[in-house]
Design an enzyme around this catalytic site. Sequence first.
Site, PDB file in Angstrom:
ATOM      1  N   SER A  28       0.807  -1.209   0.000  1.00  0.00           N
ATOM      2  CA  SER A  28       0.000   0.000   0.000  1.00  0.00           C
ATOM      3  C   SER A  28       0.841   1.260   0.000  1.00  0.00           C
ATOM      4  O   SER A  28       0.447   2.283  -0.535  1.00  0.00           O
ATOM      5  CB  SER A  28      -0.914   0.009   1.234  1.00  0.00           C
ATOM      6  OG  SER A  28      -1.833  -1.038   1.168  1.00  0.00           O
ATOM      7  N   LYS A  48      13.716  -0.951  -0.818  1.00  0.00           N
ATOM      8  CA  LYS A  48      12.333  -0.648  -0.453  1.00  0.00           C
ATOM      9  C   LYS A  48      12.137   0.862  -0.528  1.00  0.00           C
ATOM     10  O   LYS A  48      12.731   1.612   0.248  1.00  0.00           O
ATOM     11  CB  LYS A  48      12.054  -1.164   0.958  1.00  0.00           C
ATOM     12  CG  LYS A  48      10.610  -1.121   1.393  1.00  0.00           C
ATOM     13  CD  LYS A  48      10.489  -1.838   2.742  1.00  0.00           C
ATOM     14  CE  LYS A  48       9.059  -1.977   3.183  1.00  0.00           C
ATOM     15  NZ  LYS A  48       8.955  -2.753   4.438  1.00  0.00           N
ATOM     16  N   ASP A 166       2.799  -9.011  13.250  1.00  0.00           N
ATOM     17  CA  ASP A 166       2.296  -9.271  11.892  1.00  0.00           C
ATOM     18  C   ASP A 166       3.004 -10.466  11.273  1.00  0.00           C
ATOM     19  O   ASP A 166       3.423 -10.419  10.118  1.00  0.00           O
ATOM     20  CB  ASP A 166       2.468  -8.036  11.020  1.00  0.00           C
ATOM     21  CG  ASP A 166       1.594  -8.091   9.763  1.00  0.00           C
ATOM     22  OD1 ASP A 166       0.635  -8.888   9.758  1.00  0.00           O
ATOM     23  OD2 ASP A 166       1.865  -7.352   8.809  1.00  0.00           O
TER      24      ASP A 166
END
Length: 972
Positions: A28, A48, A166
């Site tokens: 996202s 990244k 997560d």
Amino acid sequence: MNNVKSGGRPVAIVAERYVVEKEIGRGSFAVVYKGHLADSSAGNVAIKAVSRSKLRNKKLLENLEIEIAILKKIKHPHIVGLLECERTGTDFYLMMEYCALGDLTFFIKKRRSLMDKHPLVRTLFEKYPPPSEHHNGLNRVLVVNYLQQLSSALKFLRSKNLVHRDIKPQNLLLSTPLVDYNDPAEFHARGFVGIYNLPILKIADFGFARFLPNTSLAETLCGSPLYMAPEILNYQKYNAKADLWSVGTVLYEMCCGKPPFKASNHLELFQKIKKANDVIQFPKHAALESAMVDLICGLLTFEPAKRMGFTEFFSNGLVNEDLSPYEVESEPDLETKSKNVAESNMFISEYLPTAERNKRASPIRLGDSCTLRGPCESPQGADPYPQDNTQSDQHEHLHADYSFQVEMGQDGQQADGEEKRKLYNNQEERSNEERQFGQVSNGRNQEDQLLLHQGRGQIPCEQNRQALQSHSHVAAKQIPDKDSKSSVSCQKHAASAPTKNDHRTTRLKEKTKCSYSDLLLEKEYVVVEKKSVEVNALADEFAQAGSGAPAIRLPDQHHNDASQALQMARHSSTSVSAANTAKQTLLRRNSRTLSSSGASTSRRPSLVDRRLSITSLGATNALSKALGMASLRLFGNSHQQSSNGSSTFKQNPNVTSLLSPQTFQDMTENAVLSADHQWDNSRQADVLHDDSIMKALENLTAKVYAIYSFAEVKFSQIIPLPPSSTQDPYTHKRMSNGSCAIDDEEDDIEHSPGAETYRKNSSGANANTGNYNFSLDTIHEMNLNDLPPNDLYILCTEAIVLYMKSLSLLAYAMHLTSKWWHESADKICPLKLNLLVQWIRERFNECLEKAEFLRMKTQSIQLHNGNQLSASTMVSEPVFVEKLIYDRALDISKTAAKMEMQGEYLEGCEVAYSTSLWMLEALLDDVSDEDNYNDDNLGHTGVLDKSDKEVIKRYIDSIANRLKALRRKLSR
């Protein structure tokens, strides 16, 4: 980042030493690229890239900073390492370890395809074959190996008081083995655990991680629902044991090829977990040893206190099993293929055939410019608009950003039109900009990630961006019609020539729907959905509780289609406008019952449906008439009433009249006129008493109603209602500039460019039935004709911040209610309190939907009218919600003072003074940091200093004195 030329083509250089290559992953808020050292093509890295423009609030930026800080401090062989970080004015760049074998989901869900194409994977699964062809589970040796590597990383994190929050297969990356070592001794000397010649597991993505000692509890909702601990799903405080639940789900999926629990929403998932009562069901084809079953069941225990602890987990027999026997035999073939893979410099997805890589959902949302412009070329032969050929029986590894279509595989049969319309409308409803950072895995191939995420997609190269922009308008607008025609065509074919494949097609459609729900839930992040779900869950609990009288019955979830509302309007026997009838129908249906019953719920109605609910004030008494007239004249909106000033509603027998708009209207009118102005946030400790919670909610309801009404004025100017076919003595025309049209009886709208569009679209309206043919496309075109892009952009921005202010007050009201409810001993609430809670729920859902709709509309304006928007509009001063409310409150009070001096509409003046007071008092409410919002120039909060507040207080005192004097005059 610098752009230089190498071999005749531009090359992107980051931190002066890393060359950017192809895109290999996308989330996202970030894009992951493959890269290498500038002075050597052998030193591969993962880069990244996070655009600052995507981190539009403080929470998202904090998550990124937390990830960077954690990765800088921790170094472990089974945790993806951060090599370097560079911050620029526009982007963050994280240079990380490169894991060429993607993530664990490739081994689980793409195993069959990879065995055919990837030499290392083929050799690996030939040596350790899957236990069954009936599921995607892995060989026991692989499962135990990765379990030990995962536990090693977790043990290290616990030693640092870190909780990941997560853990899931998509965040467990696999690096190529035997790259910089050759034997088991060297492998273990470097700190690795497990088998030396197998791909090495590494935990990635610390965007949600935080420091959390064993004795600490947290309550932030983070992670992916399918792998989320039940205490987090239920919004309870949790500790580090939440990670152990996630480990249990990952272990189950490695063994069985699928997650242990599936559901269509978070509350249903929680209910399924709770209903299981710690009895975990395993597929009949998965023959697991008792030790593995016991470990999984111990980790997947509902109560955290009864769940296996870290000490027990780290001392488990499987976690400590000796795997050295599997290292005795030399595997020259594995070693050779590992080195070949490393030398080939190919990411795992590049081994998949083009058809397999394109077996993904087709994007229908348009992206903005790419975050990183470099040598990011589309793979040869790749379709920039991949069509969805996804087999319904295979859960594809997709990022569920609600921006894809579901079609029916190679049979060419499309999903039914209604289901596809739901998918399309879901794009309008989701609030991606509130999603938390961190949903990026290195294990996604380049073509897969050409998905253009909702309103914020990123395209890896400039030529793709331009190509997609040229198709943007057509793609976005053709989908509903295309779906409808396809659906009709399929139905006609089925009716005229039924075939023996009908039953198979039906089953395929059902499986596709299930897969769609799984995909949505598998990748969905719900940090920002916490308040939305909490509000609806608490309102459901109140609605079912009752108060001695029958409980408020919830809306029927099986009939929330807008077409039924319009049908009801067409055949109504009363002389009520279509808008009023539709309002009554939709209001009953729009309570999102994310019920604790565990049943799957329908989607929220789209803005096309909900637009019908913005109608008149249903007045039935003198006070209501005065309020309706005053709001029309003071706010200058286009709401309509029936000719006699009253509204007749056709009551649905399935819903009590307690949920009617009239009840809500009378309640909010009463709150605006008589709520306690003395209640403020400093008295929130008193809410344990019934009378105090009632005063608090009435106070907050009045503030919300005043600001929400102002937001509705803005919204009605952006998407106006069709004019009422029934003449209303109180009808007042909307001024296009949003001003109060009290002193000006002439309206410029009749001569505006949009007036003809109004007449054309209302020409088909029937005066008796209120039958309107009003499509979203027509509204879009009318809006663009009615207001220039500059004005429309500013208007949308102002409406957004007003809805957001309303949302913060509504969320605070439900927070107080929740505190009172859960600390109440008897769990009995007054009927009036119940009604207030239902009204708050209605407004919360509506404000949330409209704010998201308007956000996407601003993006659409920028996309389609970027060259028409003046530079002053795009770089103008930010919109301050405090100033909007302050100016509006003073305008209303000044206008009311003029009317009072003329002796006109004194009841309306009372409403106006009260409304002005509530708007000013709302500015003095303190909002917690997490409720502040700062989306570029969309709403800046916390800007009032002490002197500003003193000025506001003086105006409050002055207006309050005028209101007291007016009421004395009215009481004579």
